[in-house]
Design a protein around this motif. Structure first.
Motif, PDB file in Angstrom:
ATOM      1  N   ASN A 283       1.010  -0.896   0.111  1.00 50.77           N
ATOM      2  CA  ASN A 283       0.054  -0.075  -0.165  1.00 50.77           C
ATOM      3  C   ASN A 283       0.877   1.039  -0.023  1.00 50.77           C
ATOM      4  O   ASN A 283       2.011   1.339   0.683  1.00 50.77           O
ATOM      5  N   ARG A 284       0.537   2.103  -0.752  1.00 45.80           N
ATOM      6  CA  ARG A 284       1.367   3.329  -1.090  1.00 45.80           C
ATOM      7  C   ARG A 284       1.744   4.159   0.305  1.00 45.80           C
ATOM      8  O   ARG A 284       2.980   4.497   0.539  1.00 45.80           O
ATOM      9  N   MET A 285       0.968   4.280   1.357  1.00 45.91           N
ATOM     10  CA  MET A 285       1.076   4.864   2.528  1.00 45.91           C
ATOM     11  C   MET A 285       2.022   4.096   3.408  1.00 45.91           C
ATOM     12  O   MET A 285       3.027   4.716   4.067  1.00 45.91           O
ATOM     13  N   ASP A 286       1.674   2.792   3.480  1.00 47.69           N
ATOM     14  CA  ASP A 286       2.647   1.889   4.199  1.00 47.69           C
ATOM     15  C   ASP A 286       3.898   1.955   3.719  1.00 47.69           C
ATOM     16  O   ASP A 286       4.963   1.747   4.346  1.00 47.69           O
ATOM     17  N   PHE A 287       4.033   1.978   2.206  1.00 51.29           N
ATOM     18  CA  PHE A 287       5.496   1.806   1.852  1.00 51.29           C
ATOM     19  C   PHE A 287       6.229   3.120   2.286  1.00 51.29           C
ATOM     20  O   PHE A 287       7.342   2.852   2.597  1.00 51.29           O
ATOM     21  N   ALA A 288       5.551   4.161   2.093  1.00 46.66           N
ATOM     22  CA  ALA A 288       6.361   5.476   2.370  1.00 46.66           C
ATOM     23  C   ALA A 288       6.798   5.431   3.773  1.00 46.66           C
ATOM     24  O   ALA A 288       7.729   5.741   4.187  1.00 46.66           O
ATOM     25  N   LYS A 289       5.934   4.960   4.770  1.00 43.47           N
ATOM     26  CA  LYS A 289       6.025   4.937   6.021  1.00 43.47           C
ATOM     27  C   LYS A 289       7.314   3.996   6.475  1.00 43.47           C
ATOM     28  O   LYS A 289       8.256   4.395   7.295  1.00 43.47           O
ATOM     29  N   ARG A 290       7.012   2.904   5.713  1.00 40.57           N
ATOM     30  CA  ARG A 290       8.255   2.013   6.163  1.00 40.57           C
ATOM     31  C   ARG A 290       9.588   2.450   5.447  1.00 40.57           C
ATOM     32  O   ARG A 290      10.475   1.997   5.883  1.00 40.57           O
ATOM     33  N   GLN A 291       9.580   2.945   4.207  1.00 33.65           N
ATOM     34  CA  GLN A 291      10.704   3.342   3.765  1.00 33.65           C
ATOM     35  C   GLN A 291      11.359   4.504   4.432  1.00 33.65           C
ATOM     36  O   GLN A 291      12.619   4.287   4.862  1.00 33.65           O
ATOM     37  N   GLU A 292      10.635   5.263   4.911  1.00 32.83           N
ATOM     38  CA  GLU A 292      11.120   6.259   5.975  1.00 32.83           C
ATOM     39  C   GLU A 292      11.870   5.803   7.022  1.00 32.83           C
ATOM     40  O   GLU A 292      12.925   6.289   7.548  1.00 32.83           O
TER      41      GLU A 292
ATOM     42  N   HIS B  95       9.175  -5.154   3.044  1.00 24.76           N
ATOM     43  CA  HIS B  95       7.819  -6.067   3.036  1.00 24.76           C
ATOM     44  C   HIS B  95       7.579  -6.874   4.431  1.00 24.76           C
ATOM     45  O   HIS B  95       6.534  -7.472   4.314  1.00 24.76           O
ATOM     46  N   ARG B  96       8.423  -6.311   5.403  1.00 22.30           N
ATOM     47  CA  ARG B  96       8.450  -6.824   6.921  1.00 22.30           C
ATOM     48  C   ARG B  96       8.206  -8.412   6.716  1.00 22.30           C
ATOM     49  O   ARG B  96       7.177  -9.209   7.255  1.00 22.30           O
ATOM     50  N   PRO B  97       9.353  -9.080   6.042  1.00 23.83           N
ATOM     51  CA  PRO B  97       9.269 -10.531   6.049  1.00 23.83           C
ATOM     52  C   PRO B  97       9.359 -11.134   7.477  1.00 23.83           C
ATOM     53  O   PRO B  97       9.891 -10.790   8.390  1.00 23.83           O
ATOM     54  N   ASN B  98       8.564 -12.312   7.469  1.00 26.91           N
ATOM     55  CA  ASN B  98       8.524 -12.975   8.815  1.00 26.91           C
ATOM     56  C   ASN B  98      10.245 -13.639   8.947  1.00 26.91           C
ATOM     57  O   ASN B  98      10.676 -13.775  10.070  1.00 26.91           O
ATOM     58  N   ILE B  99      10.802 -14.242   7.645  1.00 27.74           N
ATOM     59  CA  ILE B  99      11.989 -14.900   7.736  1.00 27.74           C
ATOM     60  C   ILE B  99      12.885 -14.164   6.820  1.00 27.74           C
ATOM     61  O   ILE B  99      12.477 -13.855   5.836  1.00 27.74           O
ATOM     62  N   VAL B 100      14.394 -13.815   7.455  1.00 28.92           N
ATOM     63  CA  VAL B 100      15.130 -13.438   6.373  1.00 28.92           C
ATOM     64  C   VAL B 100      16.277 -14.485   6.406  1.00 28.92           C
ATOM     65  O   VAL B 100      16.728 -14.832   7.243  1.00 28.92           O
ATOM     66  N   PHE B 101      16.779 -14.741   4.989  1.00 25.84           N
ATOM     67  CA  PHE B 101      17.835 -15.794   4.748  1.00 25.84           C
ATOM     68  C   PHE B 101      19.029 -14.796   4.510  1.00 25.84           C
ATOM     69  O   PHE B 101      18.978 -13.950   3.669  1.00 25.84           O
TER      70      PHE B 101
END
Ligand code: ATP
Length: 331
Positions: free
Chosen positions: A129-138, A173-179
């Motif tokens: 979502n555009r808003m979520d992306f902007a917030k997360r990126q910031e 994208h807030r992954p649950n797991i990172v490899f």
């Protein structure tokens, strides 16, 4: 709930047999002989949600092959795996929305574009979502302190700057797991420390499960609570890192280049392995003496030109694991 559950997972590759001699090489060109190579033997383990796991082994042990099966890139030859409830090779697209990856030797950012453009493209791929992306990126830009680099083509960034951007991109994208495959390879001590701090922060604050492969024992000690060691595609150790550190990461090697000849260093817990003129190699038993004490003693006794501190190699650790299983001491 388990984030990853692996049962009897195997992977075999059909490879061409190499023939020696001109006639045999010519023959194999027209009628190649093949053989089956088992990269991963039946592997069983599970990883809980929020765990930090080091997945270790020497070169060719089968780590990348296992990660490729867990991320859906490769189909296994047999056995099963569940990652966040998905069968990775069957649900690859769905799983991609919930996992992130960083490969120290490969970039997932578009090389000729600024990181900001890659972030934008990835937000579309992950349907954010555009808003979520902007917030997360910031938030990520601030946290990873990558503001000054976001608009510079990735190819012009230093390795440390690029790795911070890579990690931020993998978490977009807030992954649950990172490899994380060798995430600190080639970085200097300060940047390594920063990257480790950021990974720990994400694990603590967002409960991100960390699946890490690294040859750097600093990554393992500082990032992971548990370690799995594989060798020739077989699991040989599954233990908490604190115990592993106590039992296996007990020695460090110090290489010294001196400015002038010096007497051998005599100190409990320190063995002089090599001493020729102005080079010296010492093996330090860190259970018996602290590195701080050894270094202080060296500085007081010798004029140093250069010093390198090394952890035991993966091969040494593996020899120790086998020796311990056989009831023989090696270190
Ligand atoms: N596509 C392939 N075809 C044939 N053999 C392969 C293939 N991929 C991997 N292998 C073999 O499988 C074995 C395990 O390889 P893998 O890349 O999983 O090891 P690794 O533990 O990740 O090693 P490294 O630390 O060097 O990356 C190796 O012997 C490798 O040569």
């Amino acid at each position: 709930m388990s984030a990853i559950r692996v049962q009897g997972l195997t992977k075999c590759f059909v490879v061409k047999k190499k023939s020696a001699g001109f006639t045999s090489s010519l023959k194999s060109l027209f009628k190649p002989e093949t053989m089956v190579k088992t990269a991963v033997h039946p592997l069983d383990f599970s990883v809980e949600q929020g765990e930090t796991l080091a997945f270790l082994g020497p070169n060719g042990a089968g780590k990348s092959t296992t990660i490729k099966m867990l991320t859906g890139i490769l189909h296994p030859s047999s056995g099963s795996a569940e990652v966040l409830g998905c069968k990775p090779w069957a649900d690859r697209k769905r799983l991609a929305f919930h996992i992130g990856s960083v490969f120290g030797q490969k970039s997932q950012l578009w090389y000729h574009l600024p990181a900001a453009d890659s972030f934008e493209l990835m937000s579309r791929i992950y349907e954010l979502n555009r808003m979520d992306f902007a917030k997360r990126q910031e938030d990520l830009v601030e946290r990873f302190e990558i503001g000054p680099y976001m608009n510079i083509p990735v190819r012009k960034l230093s390795l440390g700057e690029r790795m911070r951007c890579e990690l931020a991109a993998a978490l977009l994208h807030r992954p649950n797991i990172v490899f994380l495959d060798e995430p600190t390879i080639g970085l200097d001590v300060v940047v390594k420390h920063k990257i480790r701090q950021l990974i720990l922060e994400m694990n603590r604050e967002e409960g991100t499960t960390v699946f890490l492969t690294s040859h750097d024992s600093g990554d393992i000690e500082q990032l992971c609570k548990r370690a799995i060691v594989i060798n020739h595609g077989q699991l040989i150790l599954d233990q908490d890192v604190a115990t592993m550190k106590r039992e296996l990461l007990t020695h460090k090697s110090i290489r010294l280049q001196l400015l002038e000849d010096s007497e051998p260093l005599s100190m409990p817990g320190v063995e002089t392995v090599e001493h020729t003129g102005q080079t010296m190699r010492l093996a330090v038993d860190t259970r018996r003496v602290s590195m701080e004490a050894v270094l202080a003693r060296i500085v007081a006794a010798c004029r140093i030109q250069d010093v390198t501190i090394e952890d035991p190699s993966m091969e040494e650790i593996i020899t120790h694991i086998y020796a311990r299983k056989a009831g023989v001491g090696v270190l």
